[in-house]
Every structure is written in structure tokens, then in C-alpha cells.
Motif scaffolding. Structure first.
Motif, short mmCIF file in Angstrom:
data_model
loop_
_atom_site.label_atom_id
_atom_site.label_comp_id
_atom_site.label_asym_id
_atom_site.label_seq_id
_atom_site.Cartn_x
_atom_site.Cartn_y
_atom_site.Cartn_z
N UNK B 68 29.29 24.96 0.23
CA UNK B 68 28.54 24.57 -0.96
C UNK B 68 28.57 25.69 -1.99
N UNK B 69 28.73 25.36 -3.26
CA UNK B 69 28.63 26.35 -4.34
C UNK B 69 28.06 25.66 -5.56
N UNK B 70 27.14 26.35 -6.22
CA UNK B 70 26.43 25.73 -7.35
C UNK B 70 27.37 25.23 -8.45
N UNK B 71 28.55 25.81 -8.56
CA UNK B 71 29.47 25.40 -9.63
C UNK B 71 30.34 24.22 -9.23
N UNK B 72 30.33 23.87 -7.95
CA UNK B 72 31.35 22.93 -7.47
C UNK B 72 30.76 21.63 -6.98
N UNK B 73 31.60 20.60 -6.97
CA UNK B 73 31.19 19.35 -6.37
C UNK B 73 31.02 19.56 -4.87
N UNK B 74 30.30 18.67 -4.26
CA UNK B 74 29.95 18.83 -2.85
C UNK B 74 31.10 18.38 -1.96
N UNK B 75 31.34 19.12 -0.90
CA UNK B 75 32.42 18.74 0.01
C UNK B 75 31.88 18.25 1.35
N UNK B 76 30.88 18.92 1.86
CA UNK B 76 30.36 18.54 3.17
C UNK B 76 31.37 18.77 4.28
N UNK B 77 32.14 19.85 4.22
CA UNK B 77 33.18 20.06 5.23
C UNK B 77 32.85 21.14 6.27
N UNK B 78 32.05 22.14 5.90
CA UNK B 78 31.86 23.22 6.87
C UNK B 78 30.84 22.82 7.93
N UNK B 79 29.90 21.98 7.57
CA UNK B 79 28.85 21.43 8.44
C UNK B 79 27.80 22.45 8.86
N UNK B 80 27.81 23.64 8.29
CA UNK B 80 26.83 24.64 8.71
C UNK B 80 25.42 24.24 8.26
N UNK B 81 25.35 23.39 7.24
CA UNK B 81 24.03 23.02 6.71
C UNK B 81 23.47 21.79 7.42
N UNK B 82 24.04 21.46 8.58
CA UNK B 82 23.58 20.28 9.32
C UNK B 82 22.09 20.35 9.65
N UNK B 83 21.44 19.21 9.51
CA UNK B 83 20.02 19.11 9.86
C UNK B 83 19.79 17.80 10.61
N UNK B 84 18.63 17.70 11.24
CA UNK B 84 18.29 16.46 11.92
C UNK B 84 17.50 15.55 10.98
N UNK B 85 17.95 14.33 10.84
CA UNK B 85 17.20 13.35 10.06
C UNK B 85 16.68 12.31 11.02
N UNK B 86 15.38 12.09 10.99
CA UNK B 86 14.77 11.17 11.95
C UNK B 86 15.42 9.79 11.85
N UNK B 87 15.82 9.25 12.99
CA UNK B 87 16.42 7.92 13.00
C UNK B 87 17.94 7.94 12.94
#
Lengths: 392, 642
Positions: B68-87
Motif C-alpha cells: 500500500x502507498x498513499x500515492x498509488x491505487x490499491x493492489x492487495x497483493x502482499x497480504x500483510x495487512x490481513x485482518x479478521x472480519x467477523x463472518x
């Protein structure tokens, strides 16, 4: 003579003719009633998908037939396209009517290019018969289908990667949401259905949801096609009602006494004999794409596993870390096991990694590729750990 | 003004590299415009479509990111920012998951921590990095995460020896794929932010790597050297070509007279390398540091920026005269600025047919080099072959520019070394100099008079503002202050991607002596309306160029300022890492504050510049000698590589 009785018995175009006389909500209602779930592997309700796309607002909508059948051991779509192409196109046209689409695309696996001529001929004949084109059968519905040939990547069977490929980009899965039913091909709502789902949808429209529900179980309705290969006497494409047990299938195909059965292709699960009494249904052993690979007693499970992991090591799109590197680490782990060099603690580490891949990968490929590894380790631990240390 | 993203160009990047964007409702009080999220027990209300990552920021909860970088569109490729979403069965990448219904999120459960640690372990297993020997030691996002997540061993192995050849073919950018973790920020920078498309992901799966067209060396493909990719690389896989050793060698050579010019943008940013807040100008402390480091003379690039205004401005007036007074065909409009070497190479590659529109004036860096090796050498009685000119620039493309074969009009290489802000910061640290605590000192004579117009060259719109200040006073004959409060021409400022401004010339004043040989009177400009535009970042430049090609609004302009980098020089590829929208804003503030503080704020009032026209360039702006030393020509390159 086709081995697929349900399809052979279908009255040609009965489903389409009925659908053309029905309202969109009624068609979708009928599909929902039937309980038909996606036959590509994910098992998402077909009626639900159509409903989402139907309610999305857009000038253009697309019906895409996913014929990128790339799962190792899976070949039933090939047979359907060869022998029942009309039924598939009929299903697409019904979906078009239900959703309000004017354009259909059949995404054909690159390796199936030899089917193209047959499919194009079928499409041409259907146009001449007024089953495609403007004002189909005088109903006011306009719809046509074109064939798109994939470039040979397994990942393009994933619907968003398939759409990326259609758009001329690298075949890589998108972030979901948004889902294709809202934002699909060129940003327009798109229904992506498997070949078998569409052919079965045509049968359901022809004979009614109640007829479909006479087959299968309450939660897994209807029949399902199975690609059966491996160590059995009679490999081929079979039709079974969902809920069939692994043992029943093995008996039918001449695979009794198998050491293990891989259900759902390379990304599926490896089932040991102790579980042969279980049934194949969404509520028990998931069908995946409907493939069974039978492994006889002489098979080395590490050979089997290495083959699968090698496949995923090649076919990951390379986008997300868990899948790109994870599959490689699992493959290296199999090689260590073969050499007798994998410690118990490292094996445990690899299994934990596999579990991470299942939940942290971006798409279904990386989420399911560790299945084989984890199930072989779970069920055949003694066999795979008992290797003599080798220098190689 | 806020920075503009480019919604209409975002399709350049495949949708696989984008997250869903939901238009933010105008009225957040409206029903359904916001949605509640519970993150680790903290409730926040966010506009519909906000990502979990942004919602977490709002809740004061930190989620690690890499791709992720504030200047760039989102890629969602590294997956380090993974979180649990209920359900949800699987973890979700918080950077790419838009909140559209009320959800419950957990950011540091056992599952999440284990997954993140695994992802890090996998990255490290592929990363051939010996932190000691890496230029990003201490400023590496991977290193920081490894520390935060307590990485104490290489669980899945480690690459001991480099497997990829380091690509040093470019004058500006060095690529070391051994350190690449495939976050693809560089690809999105090149493809989406800059719309150049030099680097792409090649190969599939484990074979995938960042590469160029047919994996050719970077120096041989269509690359504009802007270095924006370097600025967004989380590791040391991309870096500027380091020339500090050569500069040290020159400093230590007693026969060499080493002169450095400092540009305004590095001065507004170099403090960041020493732990200071973005937007802290270090201009005069830096003068002290450079002397301590051993440079013989420290000059202000503002001098040659002002010189550029007179040369480039005169060129524009000559074009106007040709069109309006002489009514000759062949006067080419709009005239394009030529200060940014990234922009120049972009135009040479993508719009070579527009080379006649480029001002022939060299960039301030190159003008300065030529002046030092002629005028200054003569004045000081130093043989120009013994002078080494160094330029402190915010820019990696300057390294390519100073190596252009045509940039040797003094008979020597005009500028010997272009140093980035980061390289100079390293030299200062290496010399044990504590920059933030140094006393201030002035620039050296004869190019040391502080000038505001030169300073603002560092921000997008600055060249245009400097040019307009001079045109208003020299042509219209009124004080800038009479038209714009405090001589701040606000309409050309800001970070909007493309800006368009008109300036009416209702009256004309007397022609100043300096320009009398070229223009007997300004009457031909009376009643004219000067139309100007500003674009920064090559993606915006592309928009303007396509509009010009189609005969649109911008084709009617007289003068357009183009800067290769987002934000202009202050956001250059040689600036400290990280560079984000907020940091660019802060640097811009420092630059405009410096301008405000100066007594001389107009290029034509810079006494050093006026002096060079009486002592050396005696034929005035665009005269014969100016043409020889201060102007240049360009190379049509096209998009196809032989």
C-alpha cells in the motif's frame, strides 16, 4: 451415444422456449427453487448470481461461460462442449434473458482450441435457427455469443482473472468485492458460469425445478458430472446424483481397493479408505469441479503430492505472497520428505503455513492449493515420514 | 487545494490492481452515507466504501502495510495487512476491503499474527538482503516489519547469494531484483501514477519478477529516469545511481576546485534524512555543512533559475513577437518549459513531434554548470578543466541530463555530478556533521543573492509564477504587488494535476534596457491575453499533450509548465523516502515560506543575474553567447527501441 443421460434426454430448446415466455423474476425464482449450485467448484447458487446481475444497473451486461477447464483430472466440460454444446448455449441464452444481457462470451481453455470449429459451427447454426441474434424466436430478446480462446493459464479459471484476461491484461484475480455480478467485464455486470452449470440450467428450465430436486440431497440438489481418472478400470465422464458415496463411485468405475482418492482435482482433498463411506455433496465432501483421481495401492503418496505442488508452483499467478512463495515452500517440503530430511517440527511449520495460505491468499487458488498437502500429511503421515535419509 | 487523483486514467492499471471505489457521498449526514465499523472493540463511523485500513486509522489502530502507498491505487497483493472480519471464512486485506455494511474487525488475533508472520517469513525467504550492506538500512519497510513482528530466524530459508544480475545500465536508476519482494509499488508508480509503463511484472508464479520490455537493461528501454519508483520501493531493490565516491574523490583531490550548487527542493527536504519534520528548510545550515564537508564554493541554483526565467521568458516574448508583430508563420505555441529532465525525456519518447514547442533554454542545473566553467572560471582565473561542478538536486533524472552529450557547451562537461538529496545526506552523515544543529551561513559570491522566484521553482507552478512576476513587471509595467497581494500569484499554486490561468495585458509599459535590442516596444502585446497552464507528473502531462493533439483548450495556450514528478521538484525521485501527499504539502510550505522571506523575489531583480548580462552575456538574453552556452537541442527518441 453420450454418457450424460440427463443431457441426452433433454428436449432441445424446451428450456429456452419456456424461459422466453417467462418474466425475469420468474426465471430466477425457478433457478433458486432448483437449488442449482455452481458446478465449477465454488458452489455459489446459480440463481443468486443471476439475481445479483439482474438487479445491477448498467447499459451492458455479459453472460460469460467459463470453459477454462484447467483443474488437473477434470475433463467433463470438454465432453459437454463436444456433445452438448447446444445445451450450453441454450443455458447462456436463458441466463441472458434472466439478466438482461445482449452479449455472451464463451471463454475456451487454450488447450481446447480443437473444439473451436465445432463451437463456431454450432453458434452459426443457432443463429440461422433464430436461437441467437436479434429478436430470438420472435421474443424481442437480442443475444449473441462469441468464443474467446484463453492463453493457457490455470488461474484464468478464477472468474476475475478470466475477466482480466478477456480485457487483455495479465490473468490475475482482482480484489473482491466488487464481484463480477456488479463490476465485471469492462466494468459491466457479468455472470460467469461454468459450462456444466449452464447446461444443467437449461435442463432445469425445460423440466422444472421440482424434477431437478428429485435428484441429489436436500442441500445438494440434482446430478453432477464427474471426471474419473487414475487407477481404475473404467475412467471417463460419469453422471451421479449428488450425495453419492466415494465407495459407490469406486465400484462403478472399477476402482475398488484404492489407496486414496483425490476429490476435486489438484486443489481438492485426498480421501483415505476410512472415509470412502462419506458422500460427495456440498454438506460433506465438496465436489470441487467434480473430479476423482483414483490412486491404487502401488502409488507413492509423495509422488502424487509432488506432482500437485509442482503444478501449483507453476500456476500461481505470482501476485500475492502466500500463494507465490507458499506453494514453492510446500513443494520444497515434499522434496525434503522424499529425501528423508524433513524434521517433524519443520513439517508442523509447513502445515501451519498451509493453513495460513488457506486463509490469507488473495483468491481460491492459493486458498485451496495447500489442501492436498494438508490432507496427505493428515492421512498418510506414516508413509511420508518413513523415508530413508538420502544424500540426493 | 487537494491533490488530484486521476479517476479517468486509473484504468491504465488492470482492475486486479485496484480496489473498489465507492463515490463518497457529498453529505455525510444523509441516511446511509456512513457506516459503522467496530475495530478491536473501537466503534467508528466512516463514509460508505472506506477501506478497513482507513477506518482503522480513524480508530487510531495501526495495521501494517507493504504494497500500500498513499500515492498509488490499491493492489492487495502482499497480504500483510490481513485482518479478521467477523463472518468471513478467510482473512481480508484491509487495504482493499471496502466497508459497505456494518462489520466487526479484529486486527491482531492469533490467526492474524500467525498469518502476518508467515507472510513476512515468506518474503524474507526470497529477499537476498544483508542489511549492513544495503542503502536502505534503517529506512526499509521490510526491516521495520521484521523487527515489529519479532522475526528471529529465517523459518523458510533465506537466499544467501544474489541470483539476479544488478542492472546498472541507467545513469539514474539501479535495479536489484535480489531485494525485490514483488509488492509492485514500482509497477503501479510507473504505470498508473506516471503513465510511462517502463516496468512491469513479467513471468508467472515463482518466476514472476519486475522487468522491462523483453527484460532489456533499463538504460536501453523507454524510461524517463524520474525515479518515482525509487521513492516508493519499500526495500533496496531500486535506488539512484550513487556517485558519492566520485564526489569525495574530487573533494580530496587538491588540484580540483569543487563547486556545488544547491536546488531549493533538496534544501526543503534534506532535514527529513536527519529526523526533522517534513517542511523544515535547511538552506543555510546546509551551506555550513557543505563547506565543512570540503566543497570549495557553495552556490544557489536560484541564480540560474532566475537566469532561466530571463532566457526562457525572452524566448517566449520572441515567439509572441514573431506571431503577433511580424505575423510570420512558424512561431510554435504553446512553448513548453524545459527545466525538468524527466519531462524532457518523456516528451522525446512519447511526443517527439512536439520538440519544437520545448524551450531551448537549458535547465537551471545545466545553465549553472556552463556559467561556472566559463564566466566563473574566467573571473576566478581557474582553468575550467580543474573545476568540478556538483549539483544537489531532488532528482534522479538530473544524472542522465548532465551526461547528455550535448551538455558540454563550455568545452567541458557542464555539470560533472548530479547528487540526489539522499546521496548528499549520506555524505553529510559520513562526515559526522550534525546538520540540524549547525549555524547558518550564506551562499558564496558571485551567485549567492537569495531570490524568491528561484526558490519556488521547486514547487509545481513555481516556474510559471516566477515567469509571470517578470512578465507583469517588464511588459505590463506594473508592480506584481498591485495585482496580487504580496506578489503571491495564488491561481498558479496548488497541487491540482492540471491548472489553467489567463492573464490579460490591458496596457504595456516601457521596454527595459536589457530587452531593447530585441523589442523596440511592447505594443504588439497590448490587449492580448496570455494563456498559461501547469501540469505536474507525467500522467497529467499526458492529459495536456493529448488535449493539445486534439486541438483542445491547451493547444490555445502560449506557455505551459510541465514537471515530470507529482508536486514538481519537491516530490522528485531523488528526495528523501518516504514521499507522500502530506510530505509534499509540507515541503511546498517550506518553499513558499522561503520565497516570502526574501527581499528579492523577482528574477529580473536578481543583481547577480543583471551583472552577468553586463559582464559576460553582453548581447542580453537569447543573444549569441547565451545561445551557445545556455540553450540546447533535443533528441527525438520515439517509443520503439532498436
Amino acid at each position: 451415444m453420450s454418457s450424460i443421460q440427463t443431457y441426452t434426454q433433454a428436449t432441445p430448446e424446451a428450456g429456452l422456449k419456456r424461459a422466453l415466455g417467462m418474466s425475469r423474476p420468474d426465471i430466477i425464482h425457478e433457478m433458486n427453487e432448483s437449488g442449482l449450485k455452481g458446478r465449477g467448484g465454488a458452489g455459489f447458487p446459480v440463481g443468486g448470481k443471476w439475481n445479483f446481475a439482474a438487479s445491477a444497473k448498467s447499459e451492458k451486461k455479459y453472460i460469460i461461460c467459463n470453459a477454462d477447464e484447467g483443474e488437473p483430472g477434470t475433463f467433463k466440460d470438454r465432453v459437454v462442449l463436444q456433445e452438448h454444446a447446444d445445451l450450453v448455449f441454450e443455458g447462456m441464452t436463458i441466463a441472458a434473458k434472466a439478466v438482461g444481457s445482449r452479449e455472451g462470451i464463451l471463454f475456451l481453455r487454450g488447450e481446447y482450441t480443437d473444439l473451436r470449429e465445432h463451437l463456431e459451427d454450432t453458434l452459426q447454426r443457432r443463429r440461422e435457427q433464430k436461437l441467437l441474434g436479434d429478436n430470438i424466436q420472435g421474443s424481442g430478446v437480442d443475444f449473441d455469443i462469441r468464443v474467446f480462446i484463453g492463453a493457457g493459464a490455470y488461474i484464468c479459471g478464477e472468474e476475475t482473472a478470466l475477466i482480466e484476461c478477456l480485457e487483455g491484461n495479465r490473468g490475475e484475480p482482482r480484489n473482491r468485492p466488487p464481484y463480477p455480478v456488479n463490476t465485471g467485464f469492462n466494468g459491466h455486470p457479468s455472470v460467469v458460469n461454468n459450462v456444466e452449470s449452464l447446461a444443467s440450467a437449461a435442463c432445469i428450465m425445460g423440466r422444472g425445478a421440482d424434477w431437478w430436486k428429485t435428484m441429489g440431497t436436500a442441500k445438494s440438489t440434482g446430478m453432477k458430472l464427474f471426471s474419473i481418472s487414475g487407477d481404475c478400470a473404467r475412467p471417463g465422464v460419469y453422471e451421479f446424483d449428488l450425495g453419492v458415496t466415494v465407495a459407490d463411485i469406486l465400484k462403478e468405475v472399477g476402482g475398488e481397493g484404492a489407496k486414496a482418492v483425490q476429490v476435486g482435482g489438484a486443489s481438492g482433498r485426498c480421501i483415505p479408505p476410512s472415509e470412502y463411506a462419506r458422500s460427495i455433496a456440498y454438506e460433506d465432501i465438496p465436489t470441487g469441479g467434480g473430479s476423482l483421481i483414483v490412486f491404487g495401492q502401488q502409488r507413492d503418496m509423495l509422488d502424487v503430492l509432488e506432482n500437485f505442488m509442482d503444478f501449483f508452483g507453476d500456476e500461481s499467478c505470482g501476485q500475492c505472497t502466500p500463494c507465490r512463495v507458499g506453494n514453492l515452500k510446500l513443494l520444497e517440503g515434499v522434496k525434503l520428505l522424499r529425501a528423508g530430511k524433513c524434521s517433524m517440527s519443520y513439517l508442523k511449520e509447513l502445515c501451519a503455513l498451509g493453513e495460513t495460505m488457506q486463509i490469507a491468499s488473495k483468491c481460491g487458488l492459493g486458498q485451496s492449493s495447500p489442501n492436498a498437502f494438508l490432507s496427505v500429511v493428515a492421512h498418510f503421515r506414516d508413509e511420508i515420514m518413513g523415508r530413508t535419509y538420502s544424500q540426493a | 487545494m487537494s491533490e488530484m487523483t486521476n479517476p479517468d486514467t486509473s484504468r491504465r492499471v488492470p482492475a486486479s490492481q485496484q480496489a473498489m471505489s465507492v463515490p463518497v457521498p457529498g453529505n455525510l449526514d444523509a441516511i446511509g452515507a456512513t457506516v459503522g465499523v467496530n475495530i478491536d472493540g473501537v466503534d467508528v463511523k466512516v463514509p460508505l466504501g472506506t477501506t478497513i485500513l482507513d477506518a482503522a486509522k480513524q480508530a487510531g489502530i495501526k495495521i501494517p502495510t507493504l504494497c500500500h502507498h498513499a500515492d498509488l491505487c490499491v493492489a492487495g497483493v502482499c497480504r500483510i495487512c490481513s485482518v479478521e472480519v467477523e463472518g468471513q471464512r478467510t482473512l481480508q486485506a484491509s487495504c482493499s476491503f471496502p466497508v459497505t455494511t456494518p462489520i466487526k474487525v479484529k486486527t491482531h488475533t492469533q490467526k492474524v499474527r500467525q498469518a502476518r508472520r508467515h507472510i513476512l517469513d515468506l518474503m524474507l525467504s526470497e529477499h537476498c538482503g544483508d542489511c549492513y550492506t544495503c542503502g536502505r538500512n534503517g529506512n526499509c519497510e521490510l526491516q521495520t516489519l521484521a523487527k515489529e513482528y519479532g522475526v528471529d530466524s529465517f523459518r523458510f530459508g533465506h537466499v544467501e547469494k544474489p541470483v539476479h544480475e544488478i542492472d546498472r545500465s541507467s545513469y539514474s536508476v539501479v535495479r536489484d531484483n535480489n531485494k525485490c519482494i514483488l509488492c509492485r509499488r514500482c509497477v503501479r508508480t510507473c504505470l498508473d501514477l506516471q503513465e510511462v509503463g517502463t516496468i512491469e511484472v513479467l513471468g508467472r508464479s515463482h518466476q514472476s519478477h519486475i522487468g522491462t520490455f523483453l527484460d532489456k537493461p533499463l538504460g536501453d528501454v523507454v524510461c524517463i529516469n524520474c525515479g518515482q519508483c525509487i521513492n516508493r520501493c519499500p526495500t533496496g531493490a531500486l535506488r539512484a545511481n550513487d556517485q558519492t565516491d566520485e564526489v569525495w574523490a574530487a573533494i580530496e583531490d587538491p588540484k580540483k576546485h569543487v563547486v556545488i550548487q544547491t536546488a531549493p527542493s533538496p534544501r526543503a527536504a534534506i532535514g527529513e534524512c536527519f529526523g526533522m519534520e517534513p517542511g523544515t528548510a535547511m538552506t543555510f545550515e546546509l551551506n555550513t555543512a557543505l563547506k565543512m564537508a570540503g566543497f570549495d564554493q557553495v552556490f544557489d541554483t536560484n541564480f540560474s533559475a532566475d537566469l532561466t526565467i530571463l532566457e526562457e521568458g525572452t524566448e517566449l516574448l520572441l515567439r509572441l513577437k514573431q506571431a503577433l508583430l511580424l505575423r510570420e508563420p512558424g512561431a510554435v505555441f504553446p512553448q513548453f518549459t524545459s527545466c525538468s529532465p524527466g519531462w524532457i525525456k518523456y516528451l522525446e519518447h512519447f511526443y517527439p513531434e512536439y520538440i519544437p514547442n520545448l524551450s531551448t533554454a537549458k535547465s537551471p542545473q545545466q545553465m549553472f554548470g556552463a556559467v561556472i566553467k566559463t564566466y566563473y572560471a574566467e573571473k576566478q582565473g581557474i582553468d575550467p578543466k580543474d573545476i568540478v561542478t556538483v549539483a544537489l538536486m531532488p532528482c534522479s533524472a538530473k544524472k542522465f541530463e548532465c551526461n547528455r552529450p550535448e551538455m558540454a557547451d563550455s568545452g567541458h562537461k557542464d555539470v560533472d555530478f548530479g547528487l540526489t538529496t539522499r546521496e548528499l545526506a549520506k555524505m553529510i552523515s559520513e562526515a559526522g556533521i550534525d546538520l540540524p544543529r549547525l549555524p547558518k551561513s550564506d551562499f558564496d559570491s558571485p551567485f549567492g543573492t537569495p531570490s524568491g522566484s528561484g526558490v519556488i521553482f521547486g514547487a509545481t507552478g513555481g516556474v510559471m509564477e516566477a515567469a509571470l512576476r517578470t512578465v507583469i513587471e517588464l511588459v505590463v509595467g506594473v508592480k506584481v504587488e498591485d495585482l496580487f497581494e504580496h506578489a503571491d500569484i495564488k491561481p498558479v499554486r496548488g497541487f491540482e494535476g492540471v491548472r489553467y490561468v489567463e492573464l490579460a495585458i490591458p496596457q504595456v509599459g516601457p521596454v527595459p534596457d536589457l530587452l531593447k535590442p530585441l523589442f523596440p516596444s511592447w505594443d504588439f502585446l497590448k490587449g492580448a491575453t496570455l494563456k498559461v497552464a501547469i501540469a505536474h507528473g507525467t500522467a497529467n502531462a499526458k492529459k495536456v499533450m493529448e488535449d493539445i493533439k486534439a486541438g483542445g483548450q491547451f493547444s490555445k495556450c502560449h506557455f505551459i509548465e510541465f514537471m515530470g514528478c507529482p508536486g514538481g521538484c519537491l516530490g522528485g525521485g531523488g528526495q528523501p523516502i518516504p514521499t507522500t501527499p502530506e510530505i509534499r504539502q509540507a515541503r511546498a510550505k517550506a518553499i513558499y515560506a522561503e520565497d516570502s522571506a526574501y527581499e528579492i523575489r523577482k528574477s529580473h531583480e536578481n543583481p547577480d543575474v543583471l551583472k552577468i548580462y553586463t559582464e559576460f552575456l553582453t548581447e542580453g538574453p537569447c543573444g549569441h553567447k547565451s545561445h551557445k552556452l545556455l540553450h540546447t537541442h533535443y533528441t527525438p527518441r520515439g517509443k520503439y527501441i532498436e
